[in-house]
Design a protein around this motif. Sequence first.
Motif, PDB file in Angstrom:
ATOM      1  N   ILE A   1       4.561 115.546 -14.107  1.00  0.00           N
ATOM      2  CA  ILE A   1       4.812 116.536 -15.168  1.00  0.00           C
ATOM      3  C   ILE A   1       6.314 116.750 -15.367  1.00  0.00           C
ATOM      4  CG2 ILE A   1       4.373 118.935 -15.895  1.00  0.00           C
ATOM      5  CD1 ILE A   1       1.926 118.907 -13.958  1.00  0.00           C
ATOM      6  N   CYS A   2       7.070 116.803 -14.251  1.00  0.00           N
ATOM      7  CA  CYS A   2       8.486 117.196 -14.371  1.00  0.00           C
ATOM      8  C   CYS A   2       9.473 116.094 -14.013  1.00  0.00           C
ATOM      9  CB  CYS A   2       8.765 118.399 -13.471  1.00  0.00           C
ATOM     10  SG  CYS A   2       7.840 119.853 -13.933  1.00  0.00           S
ATOM     11  N   ASN A   3       9.011 114.860 -13.751  1.00  0.00           N
ATOM     12  CA  ASN A   3       9.964 113.827 -13.295  1.00  0.00           C
ATOM     13  C   ASN A   3      11.154 113.705 -14.254  1.00  0.00           C
ATOM     14  OD1 ASN A   3       7.250 113.195 -12.181  1.00  0.00           O
ATOM     15  ND2 ASN A   3       8.347 111.540 -11.168  1.00  0.00           N
ATOM     16  N   LYS A   4      10.855 113.555 -15.541  1.00  0.00           N
ATOM     17  CA  LYS A   4      11.951 113.308 -16.490  1.00  0.00           C
ATOM     18  C   LYS A   4      12.925 114.492 -16.527  1.00  0.00           C
ATOM     19  CE  LYS A   4       9.473 109.889 -19.242  1.00  0.00           C
ATOM     20  NZ  LYS A   4       8.554 109.745 -18.079  1.00  0.00           N
ATOM     21  N   GLU A   5      12.344 115.708 -16.495  1.00  0.00           N
ATOM     22  CA  GLU A   5      13.167 116.934 -16.532  1.00  0.00           C
ATOM     23  C   GLU A   5      14.062 117.021 -15.287  1.00  0.00           C
ATOM     24  OE1 GLU A   5      10.575 120.354 -16.802  1.00  0.00           O
ATOM     25  OE2 GLU A   5      12.109 121.649 -15.916  1.00  0.00           O
ATOM     26  N   ARG A   6      13.493 116.688 -14.129  1.00  0.00           N
ATOM     27  CA  ARG A   6      14.272 116.768 -12.877  1.00  0.00           C
ATOM     28  C   ARG A   6      15.433 115.773 -12.925  1.00  0.00           C
ATOM     29  NH1 ARG A   6      11.924 121.144 -12.431  1.00  0.00           N
ATOM     30  NH2 ARG A   6       9.973 121.385 -11.255  1.00  0.00           N
ATOM     31  N   LEU A   7      15.155 114.553 -13.364  1.00  0.00           N
ATOM     32  CA  LEU A   7      16.211 113.527 -13.390  1.00  0.00           C
ATOM     33  C   LEU A   7      17.284 113.897 -14.414  1.00  0.00           C
ATOM     34  CD1 LEU A   7      16.095 111.334 -11.373  1.00  0.00           C
ATOM     35  CD2 LEU A   7      15.135 109.775 -13.044  1.00  0.00           C
ATOM     36  N   ALA A   8      16.826 114.463 -15.552  1.00  0.00           N
ATOM     37  CA  ALA A   8      17.799 114.866 -16.583  1.00  0.00           C
ATOM     38  C   ALA A   8      18.700 115.970 -16.032  1.00  0.00           C
ATOM     39  CB  ALA A   8      17.062 115.335 -17.836  1.00  0.00           C
ATOM     40  N   SER A   9      18.105 116.932 -15.305  1.00  0.00           N
ATOM     41  CA  SER A   9      18.912 118.036 -14.731  1.00  0.00           C
ATOM     42  C   SER A   9      19.925 117.496 -13.732  1.00  0.00           C
ATOM     43  CB  SER A   9      18.022 119.047 -14.012  1.00  0.00           C
ATOM     44  OG  SER A   9      17.032 119.514 -14.850  1.00  0.00           O
ATOM     45  N   ARG A  10      19.492 116.548 -12.891  1.00  0.00           N
ATOM     46  CA  ARG A  10      20.412 115.998 -11.890  1.00  0.00           C
ATOM     47  C   ARG A  10      21.536 115.224 -12.570  1.00  0.00           C
ATOM     48  NH1 ARG A  10      21.651 118.679  -8.895  1.00  0.00           N
ATOM     49  NH2 ARG A  10      23.150 117.081  -8.309  1.00  0.00           N
ATOM     50  N   ASN A  11      21.191 114.459 -13.610  1.00  0.00           N
ATOM     51  CA  ASN A  11      22.238 113.698 -14.330  1.00  0.00           C
ATOM     52  C   ASN A  11      23.207 114.630 -15.032  1.00  0.00           C
ATOM     53  OD1 ASN A  11      22.087 110.610 -14.308  1.00  0.00           O
ATOM     54  ND2 ASN A  11      19.931 111.207 -14.397  1.00  0.00           N
TER      55      ASN A  11
ATOM     56  N   GLU B   1      26.528 105.184  -3.805  1.00  0.00           N
ATOM     57  CA  GLU B   1      25.368 104.268  -3.907  1.00  0.00           C
ATOM     58  C   GLU B   1      24.065 105.063  -3.893  1.00  0.00           C
ATOM     59  OE1 GLU B   1      26.505 101.372  -0.767  1.00  0.00           O
ATOM     60  OE2 GLU B   1      24.673 100.333  -1.417  1.00  0.00           O
ATOM     61  N   MET B   2      23.994 106.050  -2.980  1.00  0.00           N
ATOM     62  CA  MET B   2      22.758 106.846  -2.874  1.00  0.00           C
ATOM     63  C   MET B   2      22.554 107.660  -4.142  1.00  0.00           C
ATOM     64  SD  MET B   2      22.630 108.178   1.056  1.00  0.00           S
ATOM     65  CE  MET B   2      24.378 108.447   1.398  1.00  0.00           C
ATOM     66  N   LEU B   3      23.622 108.328  -4.601  1.00  0.00           N
ATOM     67  CA  LEU B   3      23.480 109.178  -5.791  1.00  0.00           C
ATOM     68  C   LEU B   3      23.122 108.334  -7.009  1.00  0.00           C
ATOM     69  CD1 LEU B   3      26.330 111.830  -5.360  1.00  0.00           C
ATOM     70  CD2 LEU B   3      23.891 112.026  -4.840  1.00  0.00           C
TER      71      LEU B   3
ATOM     72  N   LEU C   1      19.508 107.627  -7.032  1.00  0.00           N
ATOM     73  CA  LEU C   1      18.709 108.796  -7.480  1.00  0.00           C
ATOM     74  C   LEU C   1      18.834 108.948  -8.986  1.00  0.00           C
ATOM     75  CD1 LEU C   1      17.102 111.465  -7.031  1.00  0.00           C
ATOM     76  CD2 LEU C   1      19.313 112.608  -6.742  1.00  0.00           C
ATOM     77  N   LEU C   2      20.073 108.952  -9.490  1.00  0.00           N
ATOM     78  CA  LEU C   2      20.308 109.285 -10.907  1.00  0.00           C
ATOM     79  C   LEU C   2      19.735 108.234 -11.852  1.00  0.00           C
ATOM     80  CD1 LEU C   2      23.959 110.668 -10.554  1.00  0.00           C
ATOM     81  CD2 LEU C   2      21.842 111.992 -10.790  1.00  0.00           C
ATOM     82  N   THR C   3      19.591 107.000 -11.363  1.00  0.00           N
ATOM     83  CA  THR C   3      19.034 105.948 -12.241  1.00  0.00           C
ATOM     84  C   THR C   3      17.510 105.838 -12.059  1.00  0.00           C
ATOM     85  OG1 THR C   3      19.481 104.355 -10.482  1.00  0.00           O
ATOM     86  CG2 THR C   3      21.154 104.534 -12.246  1.00  0.00           C
ATOM     87  N   GLY C   4      16.951 106.731 -11.212  1.00  0.00           N
ATOM     88  CA  GLY C   4      15.492 106.712 -11.037  1.00  0.00           C
ATOM     89  C   GLY C   4      15.015 105.635 -10.086  1.00  0.00           C
ATOM     90  N   LYS C   5      15.945 104.896  -9.452  1.00  0.00           N
ATOM     91  CA  LYS C   5      15.549 103.824  -8.522  1.00  0.00           C
ATOM     92  C   LYS C   5      15.022 104.412  -7.206  1.00  0.00           C
ATOM     93  CE  LYS C   5      19.139 100.560  -8.554  1.00  0.00           C
ATOM     94  NZ  LYS C   5      19.908 100.968  -9.665  1.00  0.00           N
TER      95      LYS C   5
ATOM     96  N   VAL D   1      16.079 108.357   5.055  1.00  0.00           N
ATOM     97  CA  VAL D   1      17.018 109.489   5.152  1.00  0.00           C
ATOM     98  C   VAL D   1      17.627 109.813   3.792  1.00  0.00           C
ATOM     99  CG1 VAL D   1      19.082 110.393   6.309  1.00  0.00           C
ATOM    100  CG2 VAL D   1      17.491 108.923   7.565  1.00  0.00           C
ATOM    101  N   SER D   2      17.940 108.771   3.011  1.00  0.00           N
ATOM    102  CA  SER D   2      18.532 109.056   1.684  1.00  0.00           C
ATOM    103  C   SER D   2      17.499 109.706   0.770  1.00  0.00           C
ATOM    104  CB  SER D   2      19.079 107.770   1.046  1.00  0.00           C
ATOM    105  OG  SER D   2      18.041 106.839   0.840  1.00  0.00           O
ATOM    106  N   GLN D   3      16.244 109.262   0.850  1.00  0.00           N
ATOM    107  CA  GLN D   3      15.200 109.876   0.008  1.00  0.00           C
ATOM    108  C   GLN D   3      14.885 111.297   0.466  1.00  0.00           C
ATOM    109  OE1 GLN D   3      13.086 105.897  -1.797  1.00  0.00           O
ATOM    110  NE2 GLN D   3      12.063 106.859  -0.042  1.00  0.00           N
ATOM    111  N   HIS D   4      15.052 111.525   1.748  1.00  0.00           N
ATOM    112  CA  HIS D   4      14.878 112.878   2.285  1.00  0.00           C
ATOM    113  C   HIS D   4      15.981 113.785   1.705  1.00  0.00           C
ATOM    114  CE1 HIS D   4      13.711 115.245   6.195  1.00  0.00           C
ATOM    115  NE2 HIS D   4      13.770 116.031   5.139  1.00  0.00           N
TER     116      HIS D   4
END
Length: 312
Positions: free
Chosen positions: A276-286, A95-97, A100-104, A38-41
């Motif tokens: 292709i976009c993992n790093k960009e997506r995580l950077a945007s969320r952070n 905890e959930m955020l 996500l933000l640390t890429g775990k 559910v959290s990954q969803h």
Amino acid sequence: MDTAKFEEVFEAKLAKNDFIEPKDWMPENYRKHLIRQVSQHAHSEIVGMLPEGNWITRAPSLRAKLVLLAKVQDEGGHGLYLYTAAESLGISRDEMLNALLTGKAKYSSIFNYPTLTWADIGAIGWLVDGAAIMNQVMLQRSSYGPYSRAMVRICKEESFHQRQGYESITHLAFGTPEQKAMAQDALNRWWFPTLMMFGPPDRESPNSENALKWRIKRETNDQLRQRFVNQTVKQVEYLGLTVPDKHLKWNEAKQGYDFSEPDWDEFKNVIKGNGICNKERLASRNKAHSEGAWVRAAAEAYGKKQPEKEAA
Ligand code: 3HC
């Protein structure tokens, strides 16, 4: 009651298709399985806003902009329902955020592909939301009450998302030759990543056995993928486009299409963080999270100032 008795009551509820509710006893592994899924969803909904949000300022008409704005806003709401459903299992929002933000934590692989043209926005609504609906309609029958109820609400809004995407891609497919070429290019790039959304093949799905036993999932990854292909090929043919899979063939005996499997090495690579976009997506969320710190602080301060509400 001792644990054996609790387990008996839990199994009896599952057998009767009763919901498991937050206050019910549940096996620790059932709880952990749901928190993971559910959290990954929820993360998928929030990260999914980024590729589409990328085109809000470049939508080709005011109507297209309004429709896309409404869709992206809906995804934020879906994330909220799902984070709230996950919190009812005993995990905190922070905890959930943080996961996500640390890429775990994972989120859907599909959102690590770039949206290169306006046709991609149509392809996402049509294919990605179409695949999400197929999965989420099944999850409406999930055994965990809050998850199932969140799905009912989300599926209603997803059908608007799928319709707006299909309308947009239809406009291109029946437009000028250049527009049709854009629609075909988007289909070529989004077809196999969309098939990956349903998860790895059943033979390599470590979570499916428990998910089916606990009635969290009601169908397997491959069953949903097959149903999606069967339904979508007909739409592709109507649009006069071509599925980018030379092995696609109708199989009369199984009353479904035989089709090529996605590149599972690519899938594993993307979910490991190398898309292709993992790093960009995580950077945007952070970035959004740190820029939003003042809003959270203000909301907390406001919350503290409110007089304690008497218990109703
Ligand atoms: N992207 C990222 N990770 C994926 C994945 C995908 N497409 N498919 C599977 N995985 C991960 C699983 O999370 C699991 O890793 P974990 O154990 O570390 O969590 C691993 O791959 C093995 O997969 P399993 O099949 O064993 O895992 P599940 O039983 O959880 O099945 C799932 C995967 C089908 C995605 C299931 O978790 C599920 O149904 N989730 C809810 C639906 C969902 O998350 N949809 C995402 C899209 S939301 C969306 O599209 C928004 C829309 O509005 C646009």
